[in-house]
Design a protein around this motif. Structure first.
Motif, PDB file in Angstrom:
ATOM      1  N   GLY A  81      -3.602  -2.270   1.344  1.00  0.00           N
ATOM      2  CA  GLY A  81      -3.604  -2.506   2.773  1.00  0.00           C
ATOM      3  C   GLY A  81      -2.223  -2.670   3.360  1.00  0.00           C
ATOM      4  N   GLU A  82      -2.201  -2.934   4.650  1.00  0.00           N
ATOM      5  CA  GLU A  82      -0.946  -3.094   5.366  1.00  0.00           C
ATOM      6  C   GLU A  82      -0.326  -4.456   5.054  1.00  0.00           C
ATOM      7  OE1 GLU A  82       0.427  -0.671   7.171  1.00  0.00           O
ATOM      8  OE2 GLU A  82      -1.261   0.609   6.608  1.00  0.00           O
ATOM      9  N   PRO A  83       1.002  -4.543   5.093  1.00  0.00           N
ATOM     10  CA  PRO A  83       1.662  -5.798   4.702  1.00  0.00           C
ATOM     11  C   PRO A  83       1.384  -6.964   5.632  1.00  0.00           C
ATOM     12  CG  PRO A  83       3.243  -4.231   5.605  1.00  0.00           C
ATOM     13  CD  PRO A  83       1.965  -3.478   5.421  1.00  0.00           C
ATOM     14  N   ASP A  84       1.105  -6.693   6.916  1.00  0.00           N
ATOM     15  CA  ASP A  84       0.930  -7.773   7.887  1.00  0.00           C
ATOM     16  C   ASP A  84      -0.525  -8.014   8.249  1.00  0.00           C
ATOM     17  OD1 ASP A  84       0.660  -5.324   9.078  1.00  0.00           O
ATOM     18  OD2 ASP A  84       1.766  -5.838  10.909  1.00  0.00           O
ATOM     19  N   ARG A  85      -1.444  -7.510   7.431  1.00  0.00           N
ATOM     20  CA  ARG A  85      -2.874  -7.666   7.686  1.00  0.00           C
ATOM     21  C   ARG A  85      -3.579  -8.046   6.394  1.00  0.00           C
ATOM     22  NH1 ARG A  85      -4.437  -2.567  11.662  1.00  0.00           N
ATOM     23  NH2 ARG A  85      -2.834  -2.974  13.261  1.00  0.00           N
ATOM     24  N   ARG A 121      -7.335  -4.448   2.621  1.00  0.00           N
ATOM     25  CA  ARG A 121      -8.430  -3.600   3.099  1.00  0.00           C
ATOM     26  C   ARG A 121      -9.329  -3.181   1.940  1.00  0.00           C
ATOM     27  NH1 ARG A 121      -8.475  -1.946   8.118  1.00  0.00           N
ATOM     28  NH2 ARG A 121      -9.946  -0.294   7.612  1.00  0.00           N
ATOM     29  N   ARG A 173       2.579  -6.589  -0.197  1.00  0.00           N
ATOM     30  CA  ARG A 173       1.969  -5.276   0.024  1.00  0.00           C
ATOM     31  C   ARG A 173       2.875  -4.428   0.914  1.00  0.00           C
ATOM     32  NH1 ARG A 173      -2.115  -8.525   0.899  1.00  0.00           N
ATOM     33  NH2 ARG A 173      -2.070  -8.230   3.166  1.00  0.00           N
ATOM     34  N   GLY A 174       2.796  -3.114   0.745  1.00  0.00           N
ATOM     35  CA  GLY A 174       3.520  -2.205   1.610  1.00  0.00           C
ATOM     36  C   GLY A 174       5.012  -2.215   1.422  1.00  0.00           C
ATOM     37  N   GLY A 200       2.280   2.534  -0.079  1.00  0.00           N
ATOM     38  CA  GLY A 200       2.581   2.864   1.305  1.00  0.00           C
ATOM     39  C   GLY A 200       3.933   2.392   1.763  1.00  0.00           C
ATOM     40  N   ARG A 228       2.890   8.219   1.465  1.00  0.00           N
ATOM     41  CA  ARG A 228       1.981   7.569   2.393  1.00  0.00           C
ATOM     42  C   ARG A 228       1.365   8.637   3.295  1.00  0.00           C
ATOM     43  NH1 ARG A 228       4.771   3.217   5.702  1.00  0.00           N
ATOM     44  NH2 ARG A 228       2.804   3.315   6.823  1.00  0.00           N
ATOM     45  N   HIS A 281      10.666   5.960   7.574  1.00  0.00           N
ATOM     46  CA  HIS A 281       9.240   6.109   7.868  1.00  0.00           C
ATOM     47  C   HIS A 281       9.042   6.442   9.346  1.00  0.00           C
ATOM     48  CE1 HIS A 281       5.655   4.133   9.697  1.00  0.00           C
ATOM     49  NE2 HIS A 281       5.064   4.975   8.871  1.00  0.00           N
TER      50      HIS A 281
END
Length: 360
Positions: free
Chosen positions: A145-149, A152, A216-217, A223, A229, A275
């Protein structure tokens, strides 16, 4: 003739990994009988879950395991089986009178395959849970998942199918090989927590060498790397970029019109900026335009297809990766020389007596 032709397997009907494992074993040629719970047993069969896809290649046999007569017939089938697979909570098969001790006393060479979330032992073994719980406990989910969420859910591919069903199939096949030489079966304890943990082996190795950050991320395969990604295109669809090796990365930069001197691949401090630059470029054209642009290059850029689009892609169509049998579905895998990848449709249901005649 398929590799498992002549191998007889009893599948105790269930959800998730057992159903998928039964499908894989049948695709490989095993004669699989799917024992379903009769209406008399107070619970409907799982005929609406997976239907003609996940139940392909085998017959349903209606049984009431609380009926002594049906139980005796099932034991007769066990006496002729090479393996059985089940996915009940620990202790359920024992309470039904079909635990490993009873079954192997009837058939010493029987492979008894069990798949659960937490395993047959341990303080959580009898606790309820689902795929997301199992991969959460194994450490796999934390990397997705995304680093700030929040992490997932990766569908239920990692726990149910990768860590559960495929490890169950692997264990059953290994035990079948051993039973052929020793005449003794094994109990296979396939836990989705164990299996999904096993799938993270690479990341434990990278972490031990300081090559995988905890966040993460921020890593090569999660990602964090701009060259590994997905990117949104002008039409709202996506491309997957997997240009890991330097020569593939060079092809990616060439295709995007970026001078190599402006985008060093492993300048981690510049990844966020790079990115954003990649994202801006990919947003200028439609997905299929980019797919055509990079076709035949070594840039490792491919379209992200939907399940409806995937069967129509020229590569998948040429290989017969998907087939249509009532519904469009994945073909059998892996391939074996001289064997078609077309799965056998779901077979007509059998009564217990018909199943016994067929096997005994």
């Amino acid at each position: 003739m398929k590799p498992l032709s002549g191998v007889r397997i009893l599948e105790f009907d269930g959800l998730g990994p057992v159903t998928f494992a039964g499908m894989v074993l049948a695709d490989l040629g095993a004669d699989v009988l799917r024992l379903t719970r009769s209406a008399a047993a107070g619970a409907p069969a799982f005929t609406d879950v997976g239907g003609e896809v996940l139940h392909r290649g085998r017959s349903a046999v209606d049984v009431d395991l609380k009926n002594p007569a049906d139980l005796a017939r099932v034991l007769g089938l066990i006496g002729s089986a090479d393996a059985l697979i089940e996915g009940f909570r620990p202790g359920v098969m024992e309470r039904l009178g079909l635990g490993p001790e009873v079954c192997t006393a009837r058939n010493p060479r029987l492979v008894f395959g069990r798949v659960t979330g937490w395993g047959q032992t341990g303080p959580m073994s009898r606790q309820v849970g689902h795929d997301l719980n199992y991969i959460g406990l194994s450490g796999a989910l934390s990397m997705m998942g995304e680093p700030d969420r929040p992490p997932r859910p990766p569908l239920n591919l990692v726990g149910d199918y990768g860590g559960g069903a495929m490890l169950l199939v692997t264990g059953v096949l290994a035990a079948l090989l051993e039973a052929r030489s020793t005449g003794r079966g094994r109990v296979v304890d396939a836990a989705m927590t164990d299996g999904s943990a096993l799938l993270t082996s690479l990341f434990h190795a990278l972490g031990a060498r300081g090559l995988w950050a905890g966040a993460r991320g921020a890593n090569l395969l999660d990602g964090g790397a701009p060259f590994y990604r997905c990117y949104a295109c002008r039409d709202g669809r996506f491309v997957a970029v997997g240009a890991l090796e330097p020569q593939f990365y060079a092809a990616l930069l060439q295709g995007l019109g970026i001078p190599a001197t402006e985008a060093p691949q492993f300048d981690l401090a510049g990844w966020v900026r790079l990115h954003d630059r990649f994202a801006a470029i990919f947003a200028t054209r439609d997905r299929d335009d980019w797919a055509a642009h990079f076709a035949g290059t070594d840039a490792c850029v491919t379209p992200v297809l939907t399940p409806a689009e995937a069967p129509r892609h020229p590569h998948n169509a040429a290989r017969g990766t998907f087939v249509e049998q009532g519904v469009v579905q994945p073909a059998t895998a892996p391939r074996f020389d001289g064997e078609a990848a077309t799965p056998e449709p779901e077979r007509p249901p059998l009564s217990l007596d018909q199943a016994l005649v067929r096997w005994i």
